[in-house]
Design an enzyme around this catalytic site. Structure first.
Site, PDB file in Angstrom:
ATOM      1  CG  ASP A 159       1.510   5.100   4.727  1.00 11.68           C
ATOM      2  OD1 ASP A 159       0.992   3.988   4.917  1.00 11.68           O
ATOM      3  OD2 ASP A 159       2.712   5.342   4.942  1.00 11.68           O
TER       4      ASP A 159
ATOM      5  NE  ARG B 150       3.359   5.314   9.497  1.00 10.74           N
ATOM      6  CZ  ARG B 150       2.878   6.265   8.729  1.00 10.74           C
ATOM      7  NH1 ARG B 150       2.456   7.393   9.226  1.00 10.74           N
ATOM      8  NH2 ARG B 150       2.815   6.079   7.427  1.00 10.74           N
TER       9      ARG B 150
ATOM     10  CG  HIS C  64      -0.139   0.176   2.531  1.00 14.66           C
ATOM     11  ND1 HIS C  64       0.527  -0.866   3.131  1.00 14.66           N
ATOM     12  CD2 HIS C  64       0.102   1.255   3.321  1.00 14.66           C
ATOM     13  CE1 HIS C  64       1.132  -0.446   4.229  1.00 14.66           C
ATOM     14  NE2 HIS C  64       0.892   0.846   4.369  1.00 14.66           N
TER      15      HIS C  64
ATOM     16  CG  HIS D 298       4.961   1.115   2.901  1.00 19.46           C
ATOM     17  ND1 HIS D 298       4.501   2.317   2.399  1.00 19.46           N
ATOM     18  CD2 HIS D 298       4.314   0.951   4.086  1.00 19.46           C
ATOM     19  CE1 HIS D 298       3.645   2.861   3.245  1.00 19.46           C
ATOM     20  NE2 HIS D 298       3.497   2.041   4.282  1.00 19.46           N
TER      21      HIS D 298
HETATM   22  C1  OGA Z   1       3.356   2.373   8.099  1.00 19.13           C
HETATM   23  C2  OGA Z   1       3.510   0.943   7.797  1.00 19.13           C
HETATM   24  C3  OGA Z   1       4.930  -0.948   8.245  1.00 19.13           C
HETATM   25  C4  OGA Z   1       5.818  -1.413   9.343  1.00 19.13           C
HETATM   26  O1  OGA Z   1       3.901   2.815   9.118  1.00 19.13           O
HETATM   27  O2  OGA Z   1       2.704   3.081   7.312  1.00 19.13           O
HETATM   28  O3  OGA Z   1       2.916   0.461   6.868  1.00 19.13           O
HETATM   29  O4  OGA Z   1       6.821  -2.031   9.060  1.00 19.13           O
HETATM   30  N1  OGA Z   1       4.368   0.290   8.578  1.00 19.13           N
HETATM   31  O5  OGA Z   1       5.504  -1.183  10.503  1.00 19.13           O
HETATM   32 MN    MN Z   2       1.874   2.135   5.693  1.00 17.44          MN
END
Ligand code: OGA
Ligand code: MN
Length: 287
Positions: A111, A275, A109, A260
């Site tokens: 974000d 994050r 995906h 990702h």
């Molecule tokens: C995000 C995500 C993946 C992870 O933070 O948007 O998809 O590795 N994280 O935690």
């Molecule tokens: Mn993500």
């Protein structure tokens, strides 16, 4: 001259930036070098950064205005003191998840593309990790577009797709959303399938997420078949970089030209990531 070094991590994308302490403000010269490396490599990794939440926020703000986290399944920020920070974690305290995405796979995906102006960038900081696994992968959507067979390029030229808002990448229904079975009715922004990156001017495939996606104007079955072909191409391993996390890694990625995903991991292990994300501009149609 600054003393940073930039080393590619895979042929497709990803680079390691060394020689920085991200707790300190970034000087202008170094910032320009980082920005250039970011545009070239799309995903930057900084190892051995041990950032408190205020330090993560201060770092993030140097890349632009913060974009608050999207609605999580529980309806309130994970960190009451720092609502701009999202928590990605499988840990539960007193039965309550302290973060998003659990321990399952997070499928490919980008974000929050279900909004009109998706975030341009995200920063993900590893605070606690399982012993192994829980790797994250990024895929280069410039390369995916450039190598797309001409017939597929033609079929998506000028087309838009729905970016579903109802499910997160762990397959959970977002708070306040109804279950959707017909993608033509999915709530969420409609974006061009090919976009022009506002900073680099390059064209990128812009797919968002597969679930409940729909190419506007096509018969549902044609849309499904075309999306399957696009996704199979975009997620080929030669376009990807695999991140094997170490404690205190900080990853900065460009959300406009990458996808990702994350591997599932042992549910008895603990994984905690903090994050942030940076506000983006309007999406520009590329073809
Ligand atoms: C995000 C995500 C993946 C992870 O933070 O948007 O998809 O590795 N994280 O935690
Ligand atoms: Mn993500």
């Amino acid at each position: 001259m600054s003393r940073i070094t930039v080393q590619a991590l895979s042929p497709a994308l990803g680079a390691e930036v060394s020689g920085m302490d991200l707790r300190e403000p970034i000087n202008r010269q170094t910032f320009l070098e980082i920005e250039q490396a970011w545009h070239q490599h799309l995903v930057l990794r900084f190892r051995g950064q041990r950032l408190s939440d205020p330090q993560l926020l201060a770092l993030s703000r140097q890349f632009g205005e913060l974009d608050p986290p999207g609605p999580n399944p529980y309806g309130k920020p994970f960190l009451a003191d720092f609502p701009e920070i999202n928590v990605i974690s499988n840990v539960k305290v007193a039965g309550q998840p302290i973060g998003n995405l659990g321990d399952g796979e997070a499928s490919w995906h980008c974000d929050m593309t279900y909004v009109e102006r998706p975030p341009r960038a995200a920063l993900l900081h590893a605070l606690e990790l399982p012993d192994g696994g829980s790797d994250t992968y990024w895929s280069n959507m410039y390369l995916a577009y450039e190598t797309l067979p001409a017939g597929l390029k033609q079929r998506i030229a000028g087309r838009r797709a729905i970016h579903d808002a109802s499910y997160n990448s762990a397959g959970m229904l977002r708070k306040g959303m109804k279950e959707i079975s017909d993608p033509r009715e999915a709530p969420g922004a409609h974006h061009p399938l090919v976009v022009r990156h506002p900073d680099t001017g390059r064209l990128a495939l812009f797919l968002g997420r597969r679930r409940n996606s729909y190419i506007v104007g096509l018969d549902l079955l044609d849309s499904e078949a075309l999306l399957d072909a696009l996704w199979a191409h975009a997620t080929r391993s030669e376009f990807a970089f695999r991140q094997q996390w170490q404690l205190h890694d900080l990853i900065l990625w460009d959300n406009r030209c990458t996808l990702h995903r994350r591997d599932a991991f042992d549910g008895n292990a603990r994984r905690i990531m903090h994050r942030t994300q940076i506000k983006g501009d309007a999406v520009i149609a590329g073809a």
